[in-house]
Write an enzyme that holds these catalytic residues in place. Structure first.
Site, PDB file in Angstrom:
ATOM      1  CB  SER A  13      -1.126  -0.250   1.107  1.00  0.00           C
ATOM      2  OG  SER A  13      -0.200   0.215   2.145  1.00  0.00           O
ATOM      3  N   GLY A  15       5.054   2.855  -0.369  1.00  0.00           N
ATOM      4  CA  GLY A  15       6.915   2.851  -0.313  1.00  0.00           C
ATOM      5  C   GLY A  15       6.982   1.893  -1.183  1.00  0.00           C
ATOM      6  N   GLY A  17       7.006  -1.117  -1.927  1.00  0.00           N
ATOM      7  CA  GLY A  17       6.023  -2.118  -1.839  1.00  0.00           C
ATOM      8  C   GLY A  17       5.184  -1.816  -3.131  1.00  0.00           C
ATOM      9  CB  SER A 143      17.491  -2.734   5.997  1.00  0.00           C
ATOM     10  OG  SER A 143      17.720  -2.098   6.448  1.00  0.00           O
ATOM     11  CE1 TYR A 156      13.475  -1.729   9.410  1.00  0.00           C
ATOM     12  CE2 TYR A 156      15.816  -1.464   9.053  1.00  0.00           C
ATOM     13  CZ  TYR A 156      14.506  -1.649   8.625  1.00  0.00           C
ATOM     14  OH  TYR A 156      14.565  -1.400   6.975  1.00  0.00           O
TER      15      TYR A 156
END
Length: 330
Positions: A13, A15, A17, A143, A156
């Site tokens: 929905s 970024g 993606g 990342s 993260y």
């Protein structure tokens, strides 16, 4: 006419993606866009792609990675809609800021549920049909923080590191059945996840790590100015979906590719030192007892005081005082 290959993209929905879903639709793929708000997200995707409501090459599926029931329902809905997908792109993620001492355990649990546990459950649901098809790709969007643990983003970094280790294990398991895994190490892209609005902020800006937060925040904002548009990430994803080897690890973006190169060359201690310098972290022991390390300007002043003769320093101080007094009188 051959049926289009199907790709499932989580977090579609916004970024990376969203940009990836648009790009792959335009490349002729059937895109299953998995997201928490499918009714809202599919409208935006249709606007971006020009797809009609009855276009079976763009399908929305509800998916909340924090809810096991939602993950199971999404897996079932995907198989009912498209059968065995050729590829699954685990892109959905969240961001967080804060030192280990500052971060709440609920944040750690949410981070691992979103980045590791939810994706594992969805993959388990889809693997039987993919294995039976005898071809396909699992793509894990990692990342730079998954390559080396970064300060102030430990939840993260830890989750992305776990994602990569899972991918390595999975690749060996599914390769005999004709499937493969690609880890995409994403560099810095201009999406909401790198902004304050897209980050869970557990930093204590008045606590013992305040000085570190200030330095890292300044350097981080500078790095964000060089962030690339998310559409550039989709270039790397297109290449990853054509991978044929059982396992590949790709850097997407010059910063990610450079980090991977350094990580292959330098020992762990060297990478730690490099990260510390880049992020402005003082040397070990320099903040004992609440001490605050000198800034670059302050260090320069100390150096000048040591090198320049005292009479010259006193003369300079006198001139500076006279100039300041003259400015006040004006």
């Amino acid at each position: 006419m051959a049926e289009p290959r199907t790709v499932v993209i989580t977090g579609a929905s916004r970024g990376l993606g969203f940009a990836s879903a648009v790009r792959l639709y335009r490349e002729g793929w059937r895109v299953v866009a998995a997201m928490r708000t499918p009714d809202k997200g599919i409208k935006l995707l249709r606007e971006a792609t020009g797809a009609g409501e009855d276009d079976d090459r763009l399908i929305a599926v509800g998916l909340d990675l924090l809810d096991p029931a939602s993950v199971a329902a999404a897996g079932k809905a995907i198989e009912e809609a498209v059968g065995a997908p050729y590829a699954v792109v685990h892109n959905a993620g969240i961001s967080a800021a804060g030192m280990v001492e500052e971060t709440d355990m609920a944040l750690w649990q949410k981070m691992f549920a979103t980045t590791v546990l939810g994706p594992v459950a969805l993959t388990q649901a889809l693997l039987p049909s993919m294995r039976a098809a005898g071809e396909g790709r699992i793509v894990l969007v990692s990342s730079e923080a998954g390559v080396r643990g970064q300060p102030a983003t430990a939840p993260y970094s830890a989750a992305k590191g776990a994602l990569e280790r899972w991918g390595e294990s999975l690749a060996c398991e599914i390769a005999p059945f004709g499937l493969g895994v690609t880890v995409l190490v994403a560099g810095t892209y201009d999406t909401e996840i790198i902004t304050d609005a897209g980050t869970t902020d557990d930093r204590d800006l008045a606590g013992p790590y305040a000085r570190l937060h200030q330095t890292m925040n300044t350097r981080g904002r500078f790095a964000m100015k060089m962030a690339r548009p998310p559409e550039r990430f989709a270039d790397g994803l297109v290449r990853a979906l054509d991978d044929a080897k059982p396992f590949r690890r790709r850097g997407v973006g010059p910063d990610a590719s450079m980090l991977l190169a350094f990580n292959r060359i330098l020992p762990a201690a060297g990478m730690h030192h490099l990260s510390r310098i880049v992020l402005g972290i003082p040397r070990q022991g320099s903040m004992r007892g609440g001490a605050w390390p000198l800034t670059t300007v302050q260090k320069a002043m100390v150096l000048v005081a040591r090198v320049v003769p005292q009479p010259v320093l006193r003369r300079l101080q006198s001139l500076a005082a006279k100039r300041s007094k003259g400015n006040e009188e004006l």
